[in-house]
Design an enzyme around this catalytic site. Structure first.
Site, mmCIF file in Angstrom:
data_model
loop_
_atom_site.group_PDB
_atom_site.id
_atom_site.type_symbol
_atom_site.label_atom_id
_atom_site.label_comp_id
_atom_site.label_asym_id
_atom_site.label_seq_id
_atom_site.Cartn_x
_atom_site.Cartn_y
_atom_site.Cartn_z
ATOM 1 N N LYS A 13 0.829 -1.211 0.000
ATOM 2 C CA LYS A 13 0.000 0.000 0.000
ATOM 3 C C LYS A 13 0.866 1.264 0.000
ATOM 4 C CE LYS A 13 -2.116 -1.106 3.851
ATOM 5 N NZ LYS A 13 -1.365 -2.349 4.149
ATOM 6 N N ARG A 88 -9.674 0.130 8.713
ATOM 7 C CA ARG A 88 -9.256 -1.233 9.034
ATOM 8 C C ARG A 88 -10.370 -1.998 9.733
ATOM 9 N NH1 ARG A 88 -3.581 0.142 9.034
ATOM 10 N NH2 ARG A 88 -2.202 -1.634 9.065
ATOM 11 N N ARG A 123 11.898 -5.080 4.889
ATOM 12 C CA ARG A 123 11.437 -3.685 4.736
ATOM 13 C C ARG A 123 12.342 -2.726 5.499
ATOM 14 N NH1 ARG A 123 5.279 -2.064 5.388
ATOM 15 N NH2 ARG A 123 5.371 -3.139 7.399
ATOM 16 N N ARG A 156 11.167 -1.036 11.057
ATOM 17 C CA ARG A 156 10.031 -0.712 11.915
ATOM 18 C C ARG A 156 10.002 -1.622 13.131
ATOM 19 N NH1 ARG A 156 4.602 0.022 8.390
ATOM 20 N NH2 ARG A 156 3.799 -1.144 10.161
ATOM 21 N N ARG A 167 -0.604 -9.025 13.203
ATOM 22 C CA ARG A 167 -1.212 -8.044 12.298
ATOM 23 C C ARG A 167 -1.946 -8.743 11.149
ATOM 24 N NH1 ARG A 167 4.159 -5.211 11.502
ATOM 25 N NH2 ARG A 167 3.254 -4.085 9.780
HETATM 26 P P1 ADP Z 1 2.269 -1.779 3.267
HETATM 27 O O1 ADP Z 1 2.260 -0.283 3.161
HETATM 28 O O2 ADP Z 1 1.060 -2.408 2.633
HETATM 29 O O3 ADP Z 1 2.522 -2.280 4.656
HETATM 30 P P2 ADP Z 1 4.807 -1.569 1.847
HETATM 31 O O4 ADP Z 1 4.488 -0.702 0.673
HETATM 32 O O5 ADP Z 1 5.556 -0.948 2.973
HETATM 33 O O6 ADP Z 1 3.484 -2.323 2.378
HETATM 34 O O7 ADP Z 1 5.612 -2.840 1.280
HETATM 35 C C1 ADP Z 1 6.161 -3.818 2.178
HETATM 36 C C2 ADP Z 1 7.570 -4.193 1.717
HETATM 37 O O8 ADP Z 1 7.501 -4.865 0.455
HETATM 38 C C3 ADP Z 1 8.494 -2.997 1.507
HETATM 39 O O9 ADP Z 1 9.786 -3.371 1.900
HETATM 40 C C4 ADP Z 1 8.423 -2.726 -0.003
HETATM 41 O O10 ADP Z 1 9.622 -2.144 -0.503
HETATM 42 C C5 ADP Z 1 8.200 -4.138 -0.565
HETATM 43 N N1 ADP Z 1 7.304 -4.155 -1.733
HETATM 44 C C6 ADP Z 1 6.215 -3.411 -1.958
HETATM 45 N N2 ADP Z 1 5.627 -3.735 -3.133
HETATM 46 C C7 ADP Z 1 6.370 -4.741 -3.653
HETATM 47 C C8 ADP Z 1 6.274 -5.539 -4.842
HETATM 48 N N3 ADP Z 1 5.301 -5.360 -5.730
HETATM 49 N N4 ADP Z 1 7.223 -6.483 -5.053
HETATM 50 C C9 ADP Z 1 8.222 -6.668 -4.153
HETATM 51 N N5 ADP Z 1 8.372 -5.964 -3.014
HETATM 52 C C10 ADP Z 1 7.451 -5.020 -2.757
HETATM 53 P P1 AMP Z 2 0.639 0.344 9.079
HETATM 54 O O1 AMP Z 2 1.759 1.341 8.977
HETATM 55 O O2 AMP Z 2 -0.536 0.709 8.223
HETATM 56 O O3 AMP Z 2 1.115 -1.078 8.842
HETATM 57 O O4 AMP Z 2 0.095 0.406 10.579
HETATM 58 C C1 AMP Z 2 0.956 0.126 11.661
HETATM 59 C C2 AMP Z 2 0.138 -0.105 12.926
HETATM 60 O O5 AMP Z 2 -0.587 1.076 13.281
HETATM 61 C C3 AMP Z 2 -0.936 -1.212 12.846
HETATM 62 O O6 AMP Z 2 -0.401 -2.489 13.089
HETATM 63 C C4 AMP Z 2 -1.887 -0.758 13.966
HETATM 64 O O7 AMP Z 2 -1.359 -1.049 15.245
HETATM 65 C C5 AMP Z 2 -1.879 0.753 13.815
HETATM 66 N N1 AMP Z 2 -2.893 1.239 12.855
HETATM 67 C C6 AMP Z 2 -2.653 1.831 11.645
HETATM 68 N N2 AMP Z 2 -3.813 2.155 11.052
HETATM 69 C C7 AMP Z 2 -4.793 1.752 11.884
HETATM 70 C C8 AMP Z 2 -6.221 1.790 11.816
HETATM 71 N N3 AMP Z 2 -6.851 2.303 10.766
HETATM 72 N N4 AMP Z 2 -6.917 1.295 12.867
HETATM 73 C C9 AMP Z 2 -6.297 0.777 13.944
HETATM 74 N N5 AMP Z 2 -4.963 0.693 14.065
HETATM 75 C C10 AMP Z 2 -4.219 1.178 13.053
#
Ligand code: ADP
Ligand code: AMP
Length: 218
Positions: A13, A88, A123, A156, A167
């Site tokens: 995302k 969420r 990541r 993170r 999660r």
């Molecule tokens: P989210 O925001 O849904 O938690 P991220 O965008 O942070 O996910 O992506 C999670 C990890 O996967 C990051 O390290 C990112 O660089 C990698 N990533 C994202 N999209 C892809 C993809 N299409 N192919 C391979 N790696 C990806």
């Molecule tokens: P994310 O960066 O989107 O992966 O979110 C990291 C963490 O923040 C999640 O695991 C939750 O603990 C909290 N969080 C983010 N967005 C929400 C949401 N919309 N509702 C509840 N908790 C959230």
């Protein structure tokens, strides 16, 4: 343009948000980034949610909705925004409707758990901007530093295996209800709901999104 990105943690995302917000000139609202900012500031909310994030639990709807409300009242959100990581829960989805926001697109990234675990374990993030990298799949130009600011990348706190598993479990608990909700909204409103295969390259997914957004304008 008002867009919601749904998808498990690590489904891409944040990665796709960067391109969508640039192309459509709308701000990205990542509730995860907002919550982490509060933790970094160590303010009242930050103190309350620190353990919740680290454990991989969901922050209460009340806190998250209030933070989103505050953010979308800012001027840069007047012509649209992209929500990343919100809603969420079904209560959060209903809150968006309650505010009278007409969402144009809901895009859900589908990625199997094994791949999610690989992605999250590699990541790396730039905290200030929310830019995300991956040590193998999406490496920065120079190892360990952000492409734009040259500042250090970090891991993170909640990307530990136990927290990721929690999660993913939380996501699965809520996503079916959210799916049902947006399928229904799709019938009642102009909203368009798409599921996207999130297992291909970032560029490939980006192209798919471009086509969806271009071909389905109202
Ligand atoms: P989210 O925001 O849904 O938690 P991220 O965008 O942070 O996910 O992506 C999670 C990890 O996967 C990051 O390290 C990112 O660089 C990698 N990533 C994202 N999209 C892809 C993809 N299409 N192919 C391979 N790696 C990806
Ligand atoms: P994310 O960066 O989107 O992966 O979110 C990291 C963490 O923040 C999640 O695991 C939750 O603990 C909290 N969080 C983010 N967005 C929400 C949401 N919309 N509702 C509840 N908790 C959230």
């Amino acid at each position: 343009m008002y867009i919601i990105l749904l998808g498990a943690p690590g489904s891409g995302k944040g990665t796709q948000s960067k391109f969508i917000t640039k192309k459509y000139k709308i701000p990205q609202i990542s509730t995860g980034d907002i919550l982490r900012e509060n933790i970094k500031k160590n303010n009242n909310i930050g103190k309350k949610i620190f353990n919740i994030l680290n454990n991989g639990d969901l922050v209460s709807d009340d806190i998250v909705c209030r933070l989103v409300y505050k953010r979308i009242k800012q001027d840069d959100c007047s012509k649209g925004f992209l929500l990343d990581g919100f809603p969420r829960t079904i209560q959060q989805a209903k809150y968006i409707s309650y505010l009278g926001i007409k969402i144009n697109f809901v895009l859900e990234f589908i990625v199997p758990d094994e791949l999610i675990l690989k992605r999250i374990s590699g990541r790396r993030i730039h905290i200030k901007s929310g830019r995300t990298y991956h040590v193998y799949f999406n490496p920065p130009k120079k190892q360990g530093v952000d492409d734009i600011t040259q500042e250090k990348l970090t891991i993170r706190e909640d990307d530990k295996l136990e927290s990721v598993k929690k999660r993913l479990k939380n996501y699965k608990k809520e996503i079916n209800q959210l799916n049902q909700y947006y399928l229904k909204e799709q019938k009642n409103q102009n909203l368009k709901f798409f599921k996207i295969d999130g297992t291909t390259t970032p560029k490939n997914i980006q192209n798919k999104i471009k086509i969806i957004l271009k071909n389905n304008k109202n």
